[in-house]
Scaffold this motif. Structure first.
Motif, PDB file in Angstrom:
ATOM      1  N   CYS A   1      -7.272   0.266  -8.518  1.00  0.00           N
ATOM      2  CA  CYS A   1      -7.544  -0.729  -9.251  1.00  0.00           C
ATOM      3  C   CYS A   1      -8.937  -1.417  -8.795  1.00  0.00           C
ATOM      4  O   CYS A   1      -8.726  -1.271  -7.211  1.00  0.00           O
ATOM      5  CB  CYS A   1      -6.374  -2.323  -9.618  1.00  0.00           C
ATOM      6  SG  CYS A   1      -5.251  -1.696 -10.507  1.00  0.00           S
ATOM      7  N   VAL A   2      -9.668  -1.376  -9.107  1.00  0.00           N
ATOM      8  CA  VAL A   2     -11.183  -1.914  -9.152  1.00  0.00           C
ATOM      9  C   VAL A   2     -11.291  -3.169  -9.617  1.00  0.00           C
ATOM     10  O   VAL A   2     -11.368  -3.542 -10.891  1.00  0.00           O
ATOM     11  CB  VAL A   2     -12.296  -1.133  -8.856  1.00  0.00           C
ATOM     12  CG1 VAL A   2     -13.623  -1.699  -8.645  1.00  0.00           C
ATOM     13  CG2 VAL A   2     -12.434   0.401  -8.320  1.00  0.00           C
ATOM     14  N   HIS A   3     -11.249  -4.342  -8.597  1.00  0.00           N
ATOM     15  CA  HIS A   3     -11.305  -5.827  -9.109  1.00  0.00           C
ATOM     16  C   HIS A   3     -12.638  -6.024  -9.315  1.00  0.00           C
ATOM     17  O   HIS A   3     -13.185  -5.937  -8.491  1.00  0.00           O
ATOM     18  CB  HIS A   3     -10.469  -7.007  -8.272  1.00  0.00           C
ATOM     19  CG  HIS A   3      -8.725  -6.152  -8.062  1.00  0.00           C
ATOM     20  ND1 HIS A   3      -8.145  -7.076  -8.498  1.00  0.00           N
ATOM     21  CD2 HIS A   3      -8.499  -5.267  -7.196  1.00  0.00           C
ATOM     22  CE1 HIS A   3      -7.269  -6.482  -8.027  1.00  0.00           C
ATOM     23  NE2 HIS A   3      -6.705  -5.263  -7.358  1.00  0.00           N
TER      24      HIS A   3
ATOM     25  N   SER B   1       1.049  -7.141 -13.662  1.00  0.00           N
ATOM     26  CA  SER B   1       1.901  -6.177 -13.401  1.00  0.00           C
ATOM     27  C   SER B   1       0.960  -5.171 -13.271  1.00  0.00           C
ATOM     28  O   SER B   1       1.480  -3.679 -12.945  1.00  0.00           O
ATOM     29  CB  SER B   1       2.860  -5.869 -14.602  1.00  0.00           C
ATOM     30  OG  SER B   1       1.719  -5.611 -15.877  1.00  0.00           O
ATOM     31  N   TYR B   2      -0.565  -5.209 -13.787  1.00  0.00           N
ATOM     32  CA  TYR B   2      -1.066  -4.486 -13.985  1.00  0.00           C
ATOM     33  C   TYR B   2      -1.595  -3.025 -12.842  1.00  0.00           C
ATOM     34  O   TYR B   2      -1.595  -2.344 -13.261  1.00  0.00           O
ATOM     35  CB  TYR B   2      -2.107  -4.540 -14.544  1.00  0.00           C
ATOM     36  CG  TYR B   2      -2.517  -6.067 -15.216  1.00  0.00           C
ATOM     37  CD1 TYR B   2      -2.135  -5.689 -16.316  1.00  0.00           C
ATOM     38  CD2 TYR B   2      -4.059  -6.374 -15.610  1.00  0.00           C
ATOM     39  CE1 TYR B   2      -1.968  -6.436 -17.771  1.00  0.00           C
ATOM     40  CE2 TYR B   2      -4.263  -6.843 -16.806  1.00  0.00           C
ATOM     41  CZ  TYR B   2      -3.557  -7.442 -17.391  1.00  0.00           C
ATOM     42  OH  TYR B   2      -3.041  -7.737 -18.780  1.00  0.00           O
TER      43      TYR B   2
ATOM     44  N   GLU C   1       6.177  -3.286 -20.217  1.00  0.00           N
ATOM     45  CA  GLU C   1       6.633  -1.618 -21.043  1.00  0.00           C
ATOM     46  C   GLU C   1       5.476  -0.961 -21.557  1.00  0.00           C
ATOM     47  O   GLU C   1       5.420   0.571 -21.073  1.00  0.00           O
ATOM     48  CB  GLU C   1       8.063  -1.874 -21.337  1.00  0.00           C
ATOM     49  CG  GLU C   1       8.750   0.231 -21.102  1.00  0.00           C
ATOM     50  CD  GLU C   1       8.977   0.425 -22.369  1.00  0.00           C
ATOM     51  OE1 GLU C   1       9.275   1.501 -22.376  1.00  0.00           O
ATOM     52  OE2 GLU C   1       8.151   0.132 -22.953  1.00  0.00           O
ATOM     53  N   ALA C   2       4.672  -1.770 -22.060  1.00  0.00           N
ATOM     54  CA  ALA C   2       4.083  -0.996 -23.468  1.00  0.00           C
ATOM     55  C   ALA C   2       2.330  -0.611 -22.120  1.00  0.00           C
ATOM     56  O   ALA C   2       2.460   0.103 -22.381  1.00  0.00           O
ATOM     57  CB  ALA C   2       4.114  -1.806 -24.043  1.00  0.00           C
ATOM     58  N   ILE C   3       2.037  -2.374 -21.598  1.00  0.00           N
ATOM     59  CA  ILE C   3       1.865  -2.175 -20.425  1.00  0.00           C
ATOM     60  C   ILE C   3       1.178  -0.210 -19.480  1.00  0.00           C
ATOM     61  O   ILE C   3       0.594   0.157 -19.347  1.00  0.00           O
ATOM     62  CB  ILE C   3       1.494  -3.471 -19.849  1.00  0.00           C
ATOM     63  CG1 ILE C   3       0.769  -4.207 -21.054  1.00  0.00           C
ATOM     64  CG2 ILE C   3      -0.089  -2.781 -19.001  1.00  0.00           C
ATOM     65  CD1 ILE C   3       0.324  -5.686 -19.955  1.00  0.00           C
ATOM     66  N   PHE C   4       3.008  -0.548 -18.660  1.00  0.00           N
ATOM     67  CA  PHE C   4       3.399   0.301 -17.544  1.00  0.00           C
ATOM     68  C   PHE C   4       3.316   1.753 -18.615  1.00  0.00           C
ATOM     69  O   PHE C   4       2.840   3.494 -17.885  1.00  0.00           O
ATOM     70  CB  PHE C   4       5.219   0.431 -17.319  1.00  0.00           C
ATOM     71  CG  PHE C   4       5.160   0.950 -16.166  1.00  0.00           C
ATOM     72  CD1 PHE C   4       5.078   1.317 -15.077  1.00  0.00           C
ATOM     73  CD2 PHE C   4       5.657   2.148 -17.324  1.00  0.00           C
ATOM     74  CE1 PHE C   4       5.421   1.758 -14.347  1.00  0.00           C
ATOM     75  CE2 PHE C   4       6.622   3.733 -15.588  1.00  0.00           C
ATOM     76  CZ  PHE C   4       6.144   2.843 -14.603  1.00  0.00           C
ATOM     77  N   CYS C   5       4.097   2.157 -19.775  1.00  0.00           N
ATOM     78  CA  CYS C   5       4.063   2.936 -20.356  1.00  0.00           C
ATOM     79  C   CYS C   5       2.002   3.867 -21.047  1.00  0.00           C
ATOM     80  O   CYS C   5       1.825   5.035 -21.099  1.00  0.00           O
ATOM     81  CB  CYS C   5       4.586   3.333 -21.621  1.00  0.00           C
ATOM     82  SG  CYS C   5       6.489   3.141 -21.153  1.00  0.00           S
TER      83      CYS C   5
END
Length: 382
Positions: free
Chosen positions: A133-135, A121-122, A96-100
């Motif tokens: 996203c660029v991988h 989740s990224y 959730e921290a990453i999402f926010c």
């Protein structure tokens, strides 16, 4: 008809493999959770706080006492002071921290760089914010940053770069020199960093964690995410935290208050009490998990798997090229589960495009000694 915002997302491999393990009665070394409980004093503290009536909403930012304990732990671990009120936010889990953090940073058309293999989740978080996203693949065999490829991936649209150290799934570690290189690379650019450090205390062989929290230049543009679940063996509590400079924290909290608002109150009381009474727990974690890693690897030495001992996390990669090179890693993980009674995670699922010749699976060694011995016996028979 509803058009999916995440058309390429299905049930995660972690859920699928854990369910398969349960269905066939296999030992579950796939999904990353312990098969033992957290400290008794911690569990007793939570139970007591539940029974004493601390069951209503906590502050949106997290209990002050818990934020203060996090600040104290950061000071002990990294020698830096982070303000409990303006820089630390308690969240219902690190994800959730990453999402926010992503929602606070990414606008439609923005790009975020992820280093493959990476946590699943990224990318959905970025896509839901309207970005892409660029991988950039990490360099094999040691999963090191390919600095030239990373530099080439940066564009005028780049707004975010994800770090993960200790690294899931490989266990690889970033060094202070790596952080210095990154700081130099993005200096003068409008690029922020999300540093996923949930395994920060699971580092072996005398190494030290190079945290973005202790890198002043990077920290000024970073969200640093960690997990009580990983550190205290209570992954099901889904409680984490994020540390960021005041201006970034303020933006994250704007999002967080409309996603979960707050974390679970009695869990926060229990964690704060245990952290204050047992600061040694964190210091003892490296030896605790290194002993499990070494036991598992020693037992696997007689198998046909090949591996290099993981420098961190509670995951061990193993190459099965000498066993079933005809199987891709998804098929291999399913075959091991069904035919040999040990569930693993295929490493290719952490990539946008994995190397075709990769033959790696990930085992979780956050297990009781009995479980590790049983699993190793089965794997040595493969």
């Amino acid at each position: 008809m509803l058009v999916s915002k995440l058309p390429n997302v299905g049930t995660t491999i972690f859920t699928r493999m854990s369910q398969l393990a349960a269905d066939v009665g296999a030992l579950n070394l796939s999904q990353g959770f312990p098969d033992f409980d957290g400290p008794q004093a911690l569990r007793e503290a939570v139970a007591r706080h539940v029974m004493e009536g601390r069951n209503q909403y906590s502050p949106m930012t997290g209990l002050p006492t818990l934020r203060q304990q996090v600040a104290a732990k950061i000071a002990r671990s990294y020698g830096v002071q982070r303000d409990a009120d303006s820089e630390i936010t308690i969240t219902p889990g690190a994800t959730e921290a990453i999402f926010c953090a992503v929602q606070a940073l990414i606008r439609p058309g923005d790009e975020a760089i992820v280093l493959d293999p990476c946590y699943d989740s990224y990318e959905p978080s970025v896509e839901l914010a309207g970005g892409r996203c660029v991988h950039v693949p990490l360099a094999l065999p040691d999963f090191a940053v390919d600095w030239q490829r990373l530099a080439d991936a940066i564009s005028p649209r780049t707004r975010l770069l994800f770090l993960n150290s200790p690294h899931n799934p490989s266990g690889a570690l970033l060094t202070r020199a790596d952080l210095d290189k990154l700081a130099e690379l993005i200096r003068g650019r409008d690029i922020h960093v999300i540093s996923d450090e949930v395994y920060e205390h699971l580092i072996f062989d005398g190494a030290r964690h190079a945290s973005v929290l202790a890198h002043e230049e990077l920290y000024r543009r970073a969200f640093v995410v960690s997990s009580f679940g990983k550190t205290y063996h209570v992954t099901g509590w889904k409680t984490g935290y994020v540390v960021a400079p005041p201006a970034l924290t303020a933006e994250l909290r704007k999002i967080h208050q409309y996603v979960n608002f707050c974390g679970v109150t009695p869990l926060q009381f229990g964690l704060a009490e245990f952290m204050a009474a047992h600061p040694e727990h964190v210091e003892e974690l490296p030896a605790f998990y290194q002993a499990k890693r070494d036991l598992f690897c020693d037992l696997l030495a007689g198998s046909r798997f090949t591996f290099t001992r993981a420098p961190g996390t509670y995951f061990q990669l193993a190459d099965y090229s000498a066993i079933r090179p005809d199987l891709d890693d998804v098929a291999m993980a399913e075959w091991l589960t069904r035919e040999h009674g040990v569930a693993a995670i295929p490493v290719s699922v952490f990539y946008q495009s994995a190397p075709e010749d990769m033959r790696l699976v990930r085992f979780c060694f956050a297990k009781r000694e009995e479980t590790l011995r049983q699993a190793a016996e089965k794997l040595c028979a493969v």
